[in-house]
Design a protein around this motif. Structure first.
Motif, PDB file in Angstrom:
ATOM      1  N   ARG A  72      51.297  13.996  14.894  1.00  0.00           N
ATOM      2  CA  ARG A  72      51.108  12.912  15.853  1.00  0.00           C
ATOM      3  C   ARG A  72      49.655  12.477  16.001  1.00  0.00           C
ATOM      4  O   ARG A  72      49.366  11.525  16.730  1.00  0.00           O
ATOM      5  CB  ARG A  72      51.648  13.333  17.230  1.00  0.00           C
ATOM      6  N   THR A 108      45.567   8.853  17.761  1.00  0.00           N
ATOM      7  CA  THR A 108      47.004   8.950  17.536  1.00  0.00           C
ATOM      8  C   THR A 108      47.386   8.252  16.233  1.00  0.00           C
ATOM      9  O   THR A 108      46.995   7.116  15.986  1.00  0.00           O
ATOM     10  CB  THR A 108      47.770   8.304  18.704  1.00  0.00           C
ATOM     11  N   LEU A 109      48.125   8.963  15.417  1.00  0.00           N
ATOM     12  CA  LEU A 109      48.656   8.423  14.176  1.00  0.00           C
ATOM     13  C   LEU A 109      49.922   9.224  13.896  1.00  0.00           C
ATOM     14  O   LEU A 109      49.846  10.410  13.575  1.00  0.00           O
ATOM     15  CB  LEU A 109      47.638   8.563  13.045  1.00  0.00           C
ATOM     16  N   VAL A 110      51.064   8.605  14.053  1.00  0.00           N
ATOM     17  CA  VAL A 110      52.337   9.318  14.022  1.00  0.00           C
ATOM     18  C   VAL A 110      52.896   9.353  12.603  1.00  0.00           C
ATOM     19  O   VAL A 110      53.219   8.315  12.020  1.00  0.00           O
ATOM     20  CB  VAL A 110      53.348   8.651  14.976  1.00  0.00           C
ATOM     21  N   GLN A 150      55.690  10.183  11.457  1.00  0.00           N
ATOM     22  CA  GLN A 150      57.059   9.703  11.307  1.00  0.00           C
ATOM     23  C   GLN A 150      57.144   8.181  11.202  1.00  0.00           C
ATOM     24  O   GLN A 150      58.207   7.644  10.888  1.00  0.00           O
ATOM     25  CB  GLN A 150      57.919  10.199  12.469  1.00  0.00           C
ATOM     26  N   ASP A 151      56.045   7.493  11.450  1.00  0.00           N
ATOM     27  CA  ASP A 151      56.040   6.040  11.268  1.00  0.00           C
ATOM     28  C   ASP A 151      56.113   5.649   9.795  1.00  0.00           C
ATOM     29  O   ASP A 151      56.304   4.474   9.474  1.00  0.00           O
ATOM     30  CB  ASP A 151      54.788   5.425  11.910  1.00  0.00           C
ATOM     31  N   GLY A 152      55.931   6.630   8.923  1.00  0.00           N
ATOM     32  CA  GLY A 152      56.071   6.379   7.492  1.00  0.00           C
ATOM     33  C   GLY A 152      54.746   6.166   6.790  1.00  0.00           C
ATOM     34  O   GLY A 152      53.737   5.815   7.409  1.00  0.00           O
ATOM     35  N   ALA A 174      52.740   2.503   6.965  1.00  0.00           N
ATOM     36  CA  ALA A 174      52.084   2.220   8.249  1.00  0.00           C
ATOM     37  C   ALA A 174      50.894   3.147   8.478  1.00  0.00           C
ATOM     38  O   ALA A 174      49.809   2.712   8.904  1.00  0.00           O
ATOM     39  CB  ALA A 174      53.082   2.360   9.388  1.00  0.00           C
ATOM     40  N   VAL A 175      51.079   4.438   8.184  1.00  0.00           N
ATOM     41  CA  VAL A 175      50.014   5.414   8.432  1.00  0.00           C
ATOM     42  C   VAL A 175      48.816   5.164   7.527  1.00  0.00           C
ATOM     43  O   VAL A 175      47.660   5.153   7.980  1.00  0.00           O
ATOM     44  CB  VAL A 175      50.554   6.849   8.249  1.00  0.00           C
ATOM     45  N   GLU A 202      46.845   1.965   8.444  1.00  0.00           N
ATOM     46  CA  GLU A 202      45.983   2.189   9.604  1.00  0.00           C
ATOM     47  C   GLU A 202      44.787   3.064   9.237  1.00  0.00           C
ATOM     48  O   GLU A 202      43.667   2.825   9.695  1.00  0.00           O
ATOM     49  CB  GLU A 202      46.786   2.841  10.733  1.00  0.00           C
ATOM     50  N   TRP A 249      58.276  10.379   3.402  1.00  0.00           N
ATOM     51  CA  TRP A 249      57.114  10.584   2.535  1.00  0.00           C
ATOM     52  C   TRP A 249      57.466  11.279   1.210  1.00  0.00           C
ATOM     53  O   TRP A 249      56.622  11.340   0.319  1.00  0.00           O
ATOM     54  CB  TRP A 249      56.063  11.427   3.254  1.00  0.00           C
TER      55      TRP A 249
END
Length: 416
Positions: free
Chosen positions: A105, A125-127, A129-131, A134-135, A138, A184
């Motif tokens: 997270r 914050t960098l989740v 599970q967002d894939g 997206a990660v 960012e 992933w």
């Protein structure tokens, strides 16, 4: 890396390095300087058996690339005396490295010098599970902002290192069936990270990207900075999950396909279901996530290992009791790990790496392991803390790019 491994042939006091025992290359001279084994022209001649003229030609390529510089006066090479020799130094100012440590997270990213100094960093914050798309997109934005903060241009970046919370096949840089990284599995992390960096900074395409497991890179960073003389080093990270990194003779031990150190999925006989889908895994009963779930069941607000860390820091008694119990379970497994690997240092890191957990580990470890296995063992906690992953990732990039064979490839690409 490409090609066959470099072979070192020792003849008396002379070290002749090169593929097939041939003459030492510019890359191998740079390695001798970087390691401190030979830091003058005369010492390089003695170490390699090369003539003075050949050493000069090899070094000239490194000077023109900006990778080597002259330092102050060193020892006198000749036993007859004379002027001090000019020392040679690796010039760590000619490029920078980007590194990031991804957790479930949160993430930490940094710009580092080639010697490992953090020049700018950001945590947020960098989740996971967002894939991956997206990660990594960012993260590319973070890197662009950090370079600006550090006062460096994107063109100065020689490579990017990523630590991820899952098993990594080192040849491809792809994660393999990662329990905590849905979406992933098999994804081209290297390619997408390189493109995201270019998109957000305008950097030339194709920046090298290296990916490894987070516990591996934490172990690498901690061993290199705090325990460089330890030939068998084990770090156990206990956060949302549980993983171990092993460094043997200065190199990360990954196993045949990157699965080494995955102790969180050793079965311990419990009935709890793990994220991997199996029952009874160590991570299901002794990780930060497992402790958080047990606290939540009693009405204590906790959803992750980081929440447990905050509770432990505030002296929460129930969190401390559960952390100690988790430490005992992990210590039971580590008794086998220590007996198998016989490390000199066992480091506990991650969200649960506090007094309560460490006490539990020691209780079971010393009870179950043979006295000979622990006679010369230091059980310690992390020195680098939350920065261990990015420091290890940065070091991995530097060691890869400045390995002798890679240096030769890069010099040829530069036309030198």
């Amino acid at each position: 890396m490409t090609g066959r491994p470099v072979r070192t042939v020792r003849t008396g006091t002379t070290v002749r390095t090169g593929k097939g025992g041939g003459q030492a290359s510019s890359g191998e001279l740079l390695e001798l300087v970087r390691s401190g084994r030979a830091v003058t022209r005369g010492a390089l001649q003695q170490a390699t058996g090369l003539s003075r003229a050949t050493v000069g030609l090899r070094l000239d390529r490194l000077f023109r690339a900006g990778w080597l510089r002259e330092g102050g006066g060193g020892p006198v090479d000749s036993p007859l005396g004379g002027r001090p020799s000019i020392t040679l130094e690796f010039d760590d100012s000619h490029a920078v490295v980007l590194a990031a440590d991804l957790e479930t997270r949160h993430a930490r990213a940094a710009v580092l010098s080639l010697s490992g100094e953090i020049l700018a960093e950001h945590a947020g914050t960098l989740v996971i599970q967002d894939g991956p798309d997206a990660v990594l997109t960012e993260l590319g934005r973070w890197f662009g902002e950090l370079l600006e903060k550090a006062g460096h241009e994107a063109a100065e970046v020689c490579g990017i290192g990523l630590a991820v919370p899952g098993p990594v096949e080192s040849g491809s840089g792809r994660v393999v069936q990662p329990p905590m990284m849905p979406g992933w599995d098999g994804y081209d992390i290297r390619g997408r990270m390189a493109r995201a960096f270019t998109e957000h900074t305008g950097a030339p395409p194709g920046v090298p990207v290296l990916v490894d497991n987070d516990a591996n890179l934490m172990a690498y960073g901690e061993q290199r900075t705090g325990h460089p003389d330890c030939s068998a080093f084990v770090l156990v990270k206990v956060s949302t999950g549980i993983g171990a990194g092993v460094v043997v003779d200065g190199s990360i031990y990954r196993g045949i396909d990157g699965g080494a150190g995955d102790i969180g999925h050793i079965r311990v006989g419990a009935e709890a279901r793990c994220r991997c889908g199996s029952y009874g895994c160590l991570a299901a009963v002794a990780s930060g996530g497992a402790v958080a779930r047990r606290l939540a069941e009693t009405g204590v607000p906790a959803a992750s290992g980081s929440d447990v860390r905050d509770l432990l820091a505030s002296g929460h008694p129930e969190a401390a009791a559960l952390a100690r119990e988790a430490g005992r379970r992990v210590g039971d497994v580590l008794a086998t790990v220590v007996t198998l690997l016989n490390p000199g240092v066992l480091m506990i890191a991650g969200d649960l790496a506090g007094t309560s957990f460490l006490t539990g580990v020691r209780e079971l470890l010393y009870q179950r392991a043979l006295p000979r296995s622990t006679a010369h063992l230091d059980v310690v906690t992390s020195r680098l803390g939350d920065r261990a992953g990015v420091i290890g990732a940065g070091a991995l990039v530097v060691e890869h790019l400045y390995a002798p064979e890679r240096v030769e490839e890069r010099l040829l690409a530069l036309g030198m």
